[in-house]
Scaffold this motif. Structure first.
Motif, PDB file in Angstrom:
ATOM      1  N   ASP A 199      48.408 -11.115  26.518  1.00 29.86           N
ATOM      2  CA  ASP A 199      48.731 -10.132  25.483  1.00 29.86           C
ATOM      3  C   ASP A 199      50.232  -9.899  25.378  1.00 29.86           C
ATOM      4  O   ASP A 199      50.760  -9.653  24.290  1.00 29.86           O
ATOM      5  CB  ASP A 199      47.990  -8.812  25.733  1.00 29.86           C
ATOM      6  N   VAL A 200      50.938 -10.000  26.509  1.00 33.74           N
ATOM      7  CA  VAL A 200      52.394  -9.841  26.484  1.00 33.74           C
ATOM      8  C   VAL A 200      53.028 -10.977  25.684  1.00 33.74           C
ATOM      9  O   VAL A 200      53.892 -10.752  24.827  1.00 33.74           O
ATOM     10  CB  VAL A 200      52.959  -9.809  27.918  1.00 33.74           C
ATOM     11  N   LEU A 201      52.597 -12.205  25.949  1.00 33.81           N
ATOM     12  CA  LEU A 201      53.152 -13.350  25.234  1.00 33.81           C
ATOM     13  C   LEU A 201      52.761 -13.316  23.756  1.00 33.81           C
ATOM     14  O   LEU A 201      53.565 -13.671  22.886  1.00 33.81           O
ATOM     15  CB  LEU A 201      52.675 -14.653  25.878  1.00 33.81           C
ATOM     16  N   ALA A 202      51.541 -12.872  23.468  1.00 40.09           N
ATOM     17  CA  ALA A 202      51.101 -12.797  22.078  1.00 40.09           C
ATOM     18  C   ALA A 202      51.973 -11.827  21.283  1.00 40.09           C
ATOM     19  O   ALA A 202      52.383 -12.113  20.154  1.00 40.09           O
ATOM     20  CB  ALA A 202      49.635 -12.370  22.013  1.00 40.09           C
ATOM     21  N   ILE A 247      52.004 -13.954  17.818  1.00 48.02           N
ATOM     22  CA  ILE A 247      50.922 -14.898  17.538  1.00 48.02           C
ATOM     23  C   ILE A 247      49.659 -14.355  18.174  1.00 48.02           C
ATOM     24  O   ILE A 247      49.702 -13.411  18.974  1.00 48.02           O
ATOM     25  CB  ILE A 247      51.246 -16.309  18.087  1.00 48.02           C
ATOM     26  N   ASP A 248      48.499 -14.936  17.841  1.00 47.41           N
ATOM     27  CA  ASP A 248      47.260 -14.406  18.398  1.00 47.41           C
ATOM     28  C   ASP A 248      47.014 -14.960  19.795  1.00 47.41           C
ATOM     29  O   ASP A 248      47.583 -15.980  20.204  1.00 47.41           O
ATOM     30  CB  ASP A 248      46.071 -14.693  17.476  1.00 47.41           C
ATOM     31  N   ALA A 249      46.154 -14.265  20.529  1.00 45.72           N
ATOM     32  CA  ALA A 249      45.900 -14.604  21.928  1.00 45.72           C
ATOM     33  C   ALA A 249      45.321 -16.003  22.083  1.00 45.72           C
ATOM     34  O   ALA A 249      45.608 -16.703  23.062  1.00 45.72           O
ATOM     35  CB  ALA A 249      44.961 -13.567  22.549  1.00 45.72           C
ATOM     36  N   GLY A 250      44.508 -16.421  21.127  1.00 48.83           N
ATOM     37  CA  GLY A 250      43.925 -17.758  21.210  1.00 48.83           C
ATOM     38  C   GLY A 250      44.980 -18.844  21.195  1.00 48.83           C
ATOM     39  O   GLY A 250      44.874 -19.843  21.917  1.00 48.83           O
ATOM     40  N   LEU A 251      46.011 -18.654  20.387  1.00 43.01           N
ATOM     41  CA  LEU A 251      47.088 -19.639  20.326  1.00 43.01           C
ATOM     42  C   LEU A 251      47.886 -19.638  21.629  1.00 43.01           C
ATOM     43  O   LEU A 251      48.309 -20.698  22.107  1.00 43.01           O
ATOM     44  CB  LEU A 251      47.998 -19.344  19.136  1.00 43.01           C
ATOM     45  N   VAL A 252      48.082 -18.457  22.213  1.00 42.69           N
ATOM     46  CA  VAL A 252      48.767 -18.384  23.508  1.00 42.69           C
ATOM     47  C   VAL A 252      48.000 -19.191  24.550  1.00 42.69           C
ATOM     48  O   VAL A 252      48.580 -19.971  25.309  1.00 42.69           O
ATOM     49  CB  VAL A 252      48.916 -16.922  23.972  1.00 42.69           C
ATOM     50  N   GLU A 253      46.684 -19.016  24.589  1.00 43.02           N
ATOM     51  CA  GLU A 253      45.874 -19.754  25.558  1.00 43.02           C
ATOM     52  C   GLU A 253      45.942 -21.255  25.301  1.00 43.02           C
ATOM     53  O   GLU A 253      45.967 -22.059  26.241  1.00 43.02           O
ATOM     54  CB  GLU A 253      44.423 -19.265  25.505  1.00 43.02           C
ATOM     55  N   ALA A 254      45.990 -21.640  24.037  1.00 42.88           N
ATOM     56  CA  ALA A 254      46.087 -23.063  23.705  1.00 42.88           C
ATOM     57  C   ALA A 254      47.413 -23.641  24.197  1.00 42.88           C
ATOM     58  O   ALA A 254      47.465 -24.761  24.723  1.00 42.88           O
ATOM     59  CB  ALA A 254      45.943 -23.259  22.200  1.00 42.88           C
TER      60      ALA A 254
END
Length: 218
Positions: free
Chosen positions: A195-198, A203-210
């Motif tokens: 959530d911090v990076l998002a 950007i959304d959390a899904g993209l961060v995880e990707a």
């Protein structure tokens, strides 16, 4: 006289903050790597006994051959620092060789403990650094030219041609350290909060995880 003392202390502190590696108090202090097996840890390495020092402690062929650029970014950094050349211990300098495949990139990164100056051995590169005021200083550098990256600032190099390129880097630290921006943020261990990076990158959390999936912890 008393009012001059705080000013003198302030000056001493400022000089210490401006310095790179501390000055050596002896001619040589060749790193004793065997000391790492013991419980003692220092800011640097303990010295070998003088009678055990040889000329081989001051020579290296680390930078003689190109590095393997067959990776995702198309570049390879070969370091000649105190961890690989023991004679550098306490001397406050080190070098590296950076090789680039055609169109290869040395991604944005910082050296927290050193200013870097590069000398272009071959090819042509687009280089730049960003100041704390978010101003980009960028140039194209060619064979025989040099470019300076101030200590601690985010910078990059990119081969802008279809043939290999290479540079030699010099640092005013025996161990300048490197923090690659993407690897640091998305490949930290333990992982940086999604959530911090998002929020930081909007950007959304899904993209961060990707993105994290592309940077496994090192």
């Amino acid at each position: 006289m008393a009012h001059k003392l705080p000013a003198a202390i302030l000056l001493a502190v400022l000089l210490a903050l401006a310095a790179g590696d501390p000055d050596t108090l002896q001619d040589v202090c060749v790193a004793d790597y065997h000391s790492l097996k013991g419980p003692l840890r220092l800011n640097g390495f303990p010295c070998k006994r003088h009678e055990n020092v040889t000329a081989n402690d001051f020579i290296s062929v680390l930078l003689a051959k190109p590095g393997n650029t067959g990776n995702a970014v198309g570049s390879a950094v070969t370091a000649a620092n105190v961890e690989r050349l023991p004679g550098l211990n306490t001397l406050g300098v080190s070098m590296a060789r950076i090789d680039f495949a055609p169109w290869g990139v040395n991604p944005p990164h910082t050296h927290p403990r050193a200013t870097e100056i590069i000398f272009v051995l071959q090819g042509s590169l687009d280089v730049g650094f960003v100041t704390t005021a978010n101003r980009l200083f960028a140039r194209t550098v060619c064979r025989g030219e040099v470019f300076v990256f101030p200590r601690g600032l985010v910078h990059y190099q990119r081969n802008n041609g279809g043939t290999p390129a290479a540079v030699i880097s010099a640092f005013n630290s025996q161990l300048p350290g490197t923090q690659a921006v993407a690897q640091t943020l998305f490949g930290a261990s333990p992982a940086a909060p999604t959530d911090v990076l998002a929020r930081a990158f909007q950007i959304d959390a899904g993209l961060v995880e990707a993105i994290k999936s592309k940077f496994p912890p090192m």
